[in-house]
Write a protein that holds these residues in place. Structure first.
Motif, short mmCIF file in Angstrom:
data_model
loop_
_atom_site.label_atom_id
_atom_site.label_comp_id
_atom_site.label_asym_id
_atom_site.label_seq_id
_atom_site.Cartn_x
_atom_site.Cartn_y
_atom_site.Cartn_z
N ASN A 57 0.86 -1.20 0.00
CA ASN A 57 0.00 0.00 0.00
C ASN A 57 0.89 1.25 0.00
O ASN A 57 2.12 1.14 0.01
CB ASN A 57 -1.00 0.01 1.18
N GLY A 58 0.25 2.41 -0.01
CA GLY A 58 1.01 3.66 -0.09
C GLY A 58 1.80 3.94 1.18
O GLY A 58 2.88 4.53 1.14
N THR A 59 1.26 3.52 2.31
CA THR A 59 1.95 3.74 3.59
C THR A 59 3.25 2.95 3.61
O THR A 59 4.31 3.48 3.99
CB THR A 59 1.03 3.30 4.75
N THR A 60 3.20 1.70 3.19
CA THR A 60 4.42 0.88 3.20
C THR A 60 5.42 1.41 2.16
O THR A 60 6.63 1.30 2.36
CB THR A 60 4.12 -0.61 2.96
N GLU A 93 8.75 12.53 -2.37
CA GLU A 93 7.42 13.05 -2.69
C GLU A 93 6.33 12.05 -2.29
O GLU A 93 6.44 10.87 -2.59
CB GLU A 93 7.29 13.27 -4.20
N ASP A 94 5.30 12.56 -1.63
CA ASP A 94 4.12 11.76 -1.35
C ASP A 94 3.10 12.09 -2.44
O ASP A 94 2.40 13.10 -2.38
CB ASP A 94 3.58 12.08 0.05
N CYS A 95 3.05 11.21 -3.44
CA CYS A 95 2.18 11.42 -4.62
C CYS A 95 0.91 10.58 -4.51
O CYS A 95 0.27 10.30 -5.54
CB CYS A 95 2.90 11.03 -5.89
N ALA A 96 0.55 10.18 -3.29
CA ALA A 96 -0.59 9.27 -3.10
C ALA A 96 -1.86 9.80 -3.77
O ALA A 96 -2.69 9.02 -4.23
CB ALA A 96 -0.84 9.06 -1.61
N GLU A 97 -1.98 11.15 -3.82
CA GLU A 97 -3.24 11.74 -4.29
C GLU A 97 -3.07 12.45 -5.63
O GLU A 97 -3.93 13.24 -6.02
CB GLU A 97 -3.73 12.75 -3.23
N ALA A 98 -1.97 12.19 -6.33
CA ALA A 98 -1.68 13.10 -7.45
C ALA A 98 -1.08 12.42 -8.68
O ALA A 98 -0.29 13.04 -9.39
CB ALA A 98 -0.75 14.20 -6.95
N PHE A 113 3.62 6.38 -4.27
CA PHE A 113 2.23 6.43 -4.73
C PHE A 113 1.39 5.45 -3.94
O PHE A 113 1.89 4.46 -3.42
CB PHE A 113 2.17 6.05 -6.22
N SER A 114 0.09 5.73 -3.89
CA SER A 114 -0.89 4.80 -3.30
C SER A 114 -1.87 4.37 -4.39
O SER A 114 -2.21 5.17 -5.26
CB SER A 114 -1.66 5.51 -2.17
N PHE A 115 -2.31 3.13 -4.29
CA PHE A 115 -3.34 2.65 -5.21
C PHE A 115 -4.56 2.16 -4.43
O PHE A 115 -5.19 1.17 -4.79
CB PHE A 115 -2.79 1.51 -6.10
N ASN A 128 -9.84 4.47 -3.55
CA ASN A 128 -10.35 5.79 -3.93
C ASN A 128 -9.31 6.63 -4.70
O ASN A 128 -9.57 7.79 -5.01
CB ASN A 128 -10.84 6.56 -2.68
N LYS A 129 -8.16 6.05 -4.99
CA LYS A 129 -7.11 6.83 -5.63
C LYS A 129 -7.32 6.91 -7.16
O LYS A 129 -8.21 6.25 -7.70
CB LYS A 129 -5.74 6.24 -5.30
N ILE A 130 -6.48 7.72 -7.83
CA ILE A 130 -6.73 8.00 -9.26
C ILE A 130 -6.65 6.72 -10.08
O ILE A 130 -7.45 6.50 -10.98
CB ILE A 130 -5.76 9.08 -9.77
C1 LIG Z 1 -1.30 11.85 1.24
C2 LIG Z 1 -1.37 10.38 1.52
N1 LIG Z 1 -0.26 9.73 1.89
C3 LIG Z 1 -0.26 8.42 2.12
C4 LIG Z 1 -1.41 7.66 2.00
C5 LIG Z 1 -1.37 6.22 2.35
O1 LIG Z 1 -1.72 5.37 1.32
P1 LIG Z 1 -2.41 3.96 1.62
O2 LIG Z 1 -3.79 4.23 2.09
O3 LIG Z 1 -2.36 3.27 0.30
O4 LIG Z 1 -1.57 3.27 2.63
C6 LIG Z 1 -2.59 8.31 1.60
C7 LIG Z 1 -3.85 7.63 1.40
O5 LIG Z 1 -4.54 6.95 1.72
C8 LIG Z 1 -2.58 9.69 1.37
O6 LIG Z 1 -3.69 10.35 1.01
#
Ligand SMILES: Cc1ncc(COP(=O)(O)O)c(C=O)c1O
Length: 365
Positions: free
Chosen positions: A57-60, A154-159, A178-180, A183-185
Motif C-alpha cells: 500500500n502507499g503507507t508501506t 514526494e508523497d504522490c498518493a493523491e496526485a 504512490f498509493s493505489f 479511492n485513488k486515481i
Molecule cells: C497523502 C497520503 N499519503 C499516504 C497515504 C497512504 O496510502 P495507503 O492508504 O495506500 O496506505 C494516503 C492515502 O490513503 C494519502 O492520502
C-alpha cells in the motif's frame, strides 16, 4: 429512489477482470508473477523513472523509502501538518520525528517559505504532499533541499498524473511514492509504489521489502526487513488501470471544470486552486466554505447526506491530534481544515449526478 452518490468509486472494467483471471489461472496469486514486474516497469516508465518497487500500500511505500534512505531515531523529517496521517506516521515508524509546516494559503500544500525555519542539524528529509491532487511548489522545495542537503521523498498518493511546470510529480524526489487505494486515481485495491532513478536505492528497497533477504544468498538476512510485497493479483489490476490513467485524469479535470463553472458565482465558497505553474488532477474536488456562505461546512455535509450524496471534511491538521499534539499554531492549515469540503469526485460521476450535487449546494445559500 435516488442513486446514492459516493465520494469516490473505482472504475474497474473487463481489462482488469481479464488480467485477474489470467493471474488466478496461472496460480501466481502471491507476490511472485509476471504482472508485478510488468506493472513496476510500465508504471516507472510512465513517470520517466528507471525503477519501480511495488508495495502492499502507499503507507508501506513511504516507510520503505525512508528506511532505504536510512532515516532513523534522532533524525527529523519535514512534513506538512495538513495531510493524511500516514505521511507523518511513516516518519514515526522509523524512529525519527515528523516536524510540521503550515500550508500555503493559495494552494493548500506545504508552504515552502515556512520550511527553512523548521530545519535543524537533525533534519534529513522533506516529504512534500501533493494534497488533493494539486502539486507542491517543487522548485522552491528543491532549492531548500539542495541548500541543506536534504532528501526529498514526494508523497504522490493523491496526485498520479499531476504536473509541476510541465513535469509530472513523482520526478522531483530521490524516491517518490504512490498509493493505489480504492479511492485513488488508479487503484489496485490496496497497493503502493516507490519510483527512483537510483539503482542502489532500488536494490535496497527490493531487499527491505522482502524481509531483508540477500539477493545473493536465499534465506540469508543481513538486516531486519519487512513483508511489504504487492501481490500478482493487485498488479494484474494495476497494469490495466495504468492504461486508463490519462483518461481518468482528463475525466477528473472535466468534473472540476463543471463544478467550477456551476459554483463560481456562489458567494462564500472558495473553489479549488490551480496555480499558473500547476496541472492539478483534482483527486478530490475540494472547496472552502467560508464565513460569508450562509451555512457552515458541517451543515452542508448533512444536507448532502439527506440527498443521498457522500462528501468528506478535510483532514484534521496532524498537530491537533493526540499522537502528535502540539501547542504551536499552524493558522493556515487550521483554517483550511475547518472550512474544507471534499465533494464527490469519482470518474464514474454522471452529468446528472453533478447537477444533483450542485443543486443541493445552491439550496444551501
Ligand atoms: C497523502 C497520503 N499519503 C499516504 C497515504 C497512504 O496510502 P495507503 O492508504 O495506500 O496506505 C494516503 C492515502 O490513503 C494519502 O492520502
Amino acid at each position: 429512489m435516488k442513486r446514492k452518490i459516493p465520494i469516490a468509486e473505482p472504475e474497474i472494467g473487463n481489462e482488469e477482470l481479464t488480467n485477474v483471471i489470467e493471474a488466478v489461472k496461472s496460480g501466481w496469486i502471491s507476490s511472485k508473477g509476471d504482472f508485478i514486474l510488468d506493472f513496476e516497469e510500465k508504471f516507472s516508465k510512465y513517470f520517466g523513472a528507471n525503477f519501480g518497487i511495488s508495495t502492499f500500500n502507499g503507507t508501506t511505500a513511504l516507510h520503505l523509502a525512508l528506511e532505504a534512505l536510512d532515516v532513523k531515531t534522532g533524525d527529523e523529517v519535514i512534513v506538512p501538518t495538513l495531510t493524511f496521517i500516514a505521511s507523518a506516521n511513516v516518519v514515526k515508524y522509523t524512529g525519527a520525528k515528523p516536524v510540521f509546516v503550515d500550508s500555503h494559503p493559495d494552494y493548500w500544500c506545504i508552504d515552502p517559505t515556512k520550511i527553512e525555519e523548521k530545519i535543524t542539524k537533525k533534519t534529513k528529509a522533506i516529504i512534500p504532499v501533493h494534497l488533493y491532487g494539486h502539486p507542491c511548489d517543487m522548485d522552491a522545495i528543491s532549492k531548500i533541499a539542495k541548500k541543506f542537503d536534504l532528501y526529498i521523498v514526494e508523497d504522490c498518493a493523491e496526485a498520479h498524473g499531476a504536473e509541476y511546470k510541465g513535469k509530472k510529480v513523482g520526478s522531483f524526489g530521490i524516491i517518490n511514492c504512490f498509493s493505489f487505494y480504492g479511492n485513488k486515481i488508479i487503484t489496485t485495491g490496496e497497493g503502493g509504489m516507490c519510483i527512483t532513478n537510483d539503482a542502489e536505492l532500488a536494490e535496497k528497497m527490493r531487499m527491505l521489502r522482502d524481509h531483508g533477504m540477500s539477493s545473493q544468498k536465499k534465506y540469508w538476512h543481513d538486516v531486519i526487513g519487512f513483508n511489504y510485497r504487492m501481490t500478482n493479483l493487485q498488479a494484474a489490476i494495476g497494469v490495466a488501470q495504468l492504461e486508463k490513467l490519462d483518461k481518468f485524469v482528463e475525466k477528473k479535470r472535466r468534473i472540476a471544470r463543471i463544478y467550477n463553472q456551476s459554483l463560481k458565482d456562489v458567494e462564500g465558497l472558495e473553489l479549488p486552486p490551480e496555480m499558473a505553474w500547476a496541472k492539478s488532477v483534482y483527486w478530490m474536488y475540494s472547496i472552502l466554505v467560508t464565513n460569508n456562505f450562509g451555512m457552515n461546512r458541517d451543515h452542508i455535509i448533512n444536507k448532502l447526506v439527506n440527498s443521498e450524496i457522500d462528501s468528506r471534511p478535510f483532514f484534521y491538521p496532524i498537530h491537533t491530534m493526540p499522537p502528535y499534539k502540539e501547542n504551536t499554531r499552524y493558522p493556515i492549515a487550521e483554517k483550511i481544515s475547518k472550512e474544507g469540503l471534499n465533494l464527490p469526485s469519482s470518474v464514474k460521476l454522471t452529468d446528472d449526478d453533478l447537477e444533483r450535487i450542485v443543486a443541493v449546494l445552491h439550496s444551501c445559500i
